[in-house]
Motif scaffolding. Structure first.
Motif, mmCIF file in Angstrom:
data_model
loop_
_atom_site.group_PDB
_atom_site.id
_atom_site.type_symbol
_atom_site.label_atom_id
_atom_site.label_comp_id
_atom_site.label_asym_id
_atom_site.label_seq_id
_atom_site.Cartn_x
_atom_site.Cartn_y
_atom_site.Cartn_z
ATOM 1 N N TRP A 1 0.854 -1.186 0.000
ATOM 2 C CA TRP A 1 0.000 0.000 0.000
ATOM 3 C C TRP A 1 0.889 1.235 0.000
ATOM 4 N N THR A 2 0.390 2.325 -0.575
ATOM 5 C CA THR A 2 1.097 3.594 -0.469
ATOM 6 C C THR A 2 0.700 4.279 0.843
ATOM 7 N N HIS A 3 1.516 5.256 1.220
ATOM 8 C CA HIS A 3 1.204 6.031 2.420
ATOM 9 C C HIS A 3 -0.169 6.676 2.302
ATOM 10 N N ASP A 4 -0.454 7.265 1.145
ATOM 11 C CA ASP A 4 -1.731 7.954 0.958
ATOM 12 C C ASP A 4 -2.910 6.989 1.038
ATOM 13 N N GLU A 5 -2.745 5.792 0.519
ATOM 14 C CA GLU A 5 -3.827 4.801 0.588
ATOM 15 C C GLU A 5 -4.128 4.409 2.034
ATOM 16 N N VAL A 6 -3.092 4.272 2.841
ATOM 17 C CA VAL A 6 -3.303 3.945 4.249
ATOM 18 C C VAL A 6 -3.994 5.098 4.965
ATOM 19 N N VAL A 7 -3.575 6.310 4.664
ATOM 20 C CA VAL A 7 -4.189 7.486 5.296
ATOM 21 C C VAL A 7 -5.679 7.553 4.976
ATOM 22 N N VAL A 8 -6.035 7.258 3.732
ATOM 23 C CA VAL A 8 -7.445 7.278 3.343
ATOM 24 C C VAL A 8 -8.221 6.196 4.099
ATOM 25 N N LEU A 9 -7.657 4.983 4.157
ATOM 26 C CA LEU A 9 -8.301 3.889 4.899
ATOM 27 C C LEU A 9 -8.527 4.276 6.352
ATOM 28 N N ALA A 10 -7.479 4.821 6.989
ATOM 29 C CA ALA A 10 -7.573 5.210 8.399
ATOM 30 C C ALA A 10 -8.563 6.354 8.593
ATOM 31 N N SER A 11 -8.573 7.295 7.662
ATOM 32 C CA SER A 11 -9.477 8.435 7.771
ATOM 33 C C SER A 11 -10.934 8.000 7.686
ATOM 34 N N LYS A 12 -11.233 7.093 6.775
ATOM 35 C CA LYS A 12 -12.609 6.596 6.647
ATOM 36 C C LYS A 12 -13.021 5.814 7.894
ATOM 37 N N ALA A 13 -12.099 5.005 8.429
ATOM 38 C CA ALA A 13 -12.405 4.257 9.651
ATOM 39 C C ALA A 13 -12.642 5.196 10.815
ATOM 40 N N ARG A 14 -11.803 6.230 10.925
ATOM 41 C CA ARG A 14 -11.965 7.200 12.014
ATOM 42 C C ARG A 14 -13.300 7.928 11.902
ATOM 43 N N ALA A 15 -13.691 8.259 10.686
ATOM 44 C CA ALA A 15 -14.980 8.926 10.486
ATOM 45 C C ALA A 15 -16.131 8.016 10.914
ATOM 46 N N ASP A 16 -16.059 6.749 10.551
ATOM 47 C CA ASP A 16 -17.083 5.793 10.979
ATOM 48 C C ASP A 16 -17.100 5.629 12.492
ATOM 49 N N SER A 17 -15.923 5.695 13.121
ATOM 50 C CA SER A 17 -15.838 5.471 14.563
ATOM 51 C C SER A 17 -16.561 6.551 15.362
ATOM 52 N N LYS A 18 -16.840 7.683 14.722
ATOM 53 C CA LYS A 18 -17.523 8.779 15.399
ATOM 54 C C LYS A 18 -19.046 8.711 15.232
ATOM 55 N N ARG A 19 -19.498 7.766 14.443
ATOM 56 C CA ARG A 19 -20.941 7.648 14.199
ATOM 57 C C ARG A 19 -21.644 7.029 15.407
#
Length: 336
Positions: free
Chosen positions: A299-317
């Motif tokens: 994975w690229t750094h940016d791909e991991v950041v996107v994955l983590a960002s989406k997970a973090r957004a879901d974690s706030k729901r």
């Protein structure tokens, strides 16, 4: 504290609620945010030859054997987890029935915060904290010392054994827990105690709200990568069997549930969930994912950041009710 079982028995306590009720009231949520934002504990890191990658810092000794960072951001997250575990165990550092310990070791001590607290509470004890990274502070109790050591290598403590061996949150960092616990057995005195506290790291939801979310994908991708590389992701429920295989007696198991977020109605679970969310917000999603996905899954750094960002957004729901199971297991080496 419950009395230990006989040598032939294992005592199991299940603190997991049958159903975790959702709090549908939003009016008090801000107090948890204020509490979390007020908790900071930044410890000074030693400056040695560390590995720098993707904007994060990693250990240099036995480079690559541990895949999470050791920088200031990660150290802050680990200290938040320490507070979470204190809240979980009613401010207790351990549950084993130890008495007047003289020699103690904390495995994979991280920032050293558990070892510091233990040394303060037990000034008569010689306390050792060992870790791959020398990131612990220099101003510590006089009865405490830190060592750089790889706990998955063969030990050399048999001639100077311990009264108590403690390990907490080794999930994602150890490949052979069975071997490690056997080393603990050989290195604890007859009659001494060993305690492991650890996760079953895969989350779940009782109402199916985790299904088909970015969070579910995140954990499947990241933990799947760890498992492919041979790391144990869910040691918690397996600890009892490993303790038995090593030869321990008077084994005691306690299972806890830890929510993520302030959605539970129960006040204690809400507070635990707040602390758990605080460690996730402290770059927890990126910390776990970056090295394992970029080094082993291309994975690229940016791909991991996107994955983590989406997970973090879901974690706030508030409509996703994520839970984790956490285990405290201790056992005694037979006196004879």
């Amino acid at each position: 504290m419950a009395e230990p079982a006989t040598q032939e028995q294992t005592t199991t306590t299940n603190n997991t609620p049958v159903n975790v009720e959702v709090d549908n009231s939003y009016e008090n949520d801000s107090s948890y945010g204020d509490e979390l934002s007020s908790y900071t504990a930044s410890l000074t890191s030693s400056v040695l030859e560390f590995r720098h990658e993707n904007g994060r810092r990693y250990h240099g000794y036995r480079d690559g054997s541990y895949l999470l960072p050791n920088d200031e951001s990660e150290n802050d997250r680990l200290d938040i987890l320490h507070e979470l575990f204190l809240q979980l165990l009613d401010q207790k550092l351990y549950l084993a029935p130890i008495k007047n310990p003289q020699r103690v070791i904390d495995l994979a001590t991280g920032t050293g915060i558990w070892a510091i607290d233990f040394a303060d509470q037990h000034p008569q004890a010689e306390v050792i904290g060992c870790d791959l990274s020398p990131i612990q502070p220099s101003l510590v109790p006089p009865n405490l010392k830190f060592l750089v050591d790889d706990i998955e290598s063969d030990w050399a403590y048999e001639k100077d054994p311990f009264d108590f061996i403690h390990a907490r949150y080794l999930s994602l960092s150890i490949k052979n827990f069975g071997k490690l616990i056997k080393e603990c057995y050989r290195s604890v005195k007859p009659g001494g105690w060993v305690e492991f506290q650890d996760w079953n790291s895969y989350p779940y939801s009782e109402d199916g709200s985790l299904k088909d979310t970015a969070l579910e994908r995140y954990f499947n991708e990241v933990y799947g990568a760890f498992e492919k590389e041979g790391y144990e992701v869910g040691p918690g429920p397996k600890l009892e069997q490993w303790f038995k295989e090593a030869g321990f007696v008077n084994i005691h198991v306690e299972k806890f549930v830890i929510p993520y977020g302030v959605w539970p109605k129960d006040k204690r679970l809400k507070k635990l969930g707040a602390w758990n969310q605080a460690q996730g917000e402290a770059n927890g999603f990126e910390s776990a994912a970056l090295a394992v996905l970029t080094r082993y899954k291309q994975w690229t750094h940016d791909e991991v950041v996107v994955l983590a960002s989406k997970a973090r957004a879901d974690s706030k729901r508030r409509d996703i009710h994520m839970l984790f199971n956490f285990y405290v297991v201790y056992g005694q080496r037979p006196k004879n």
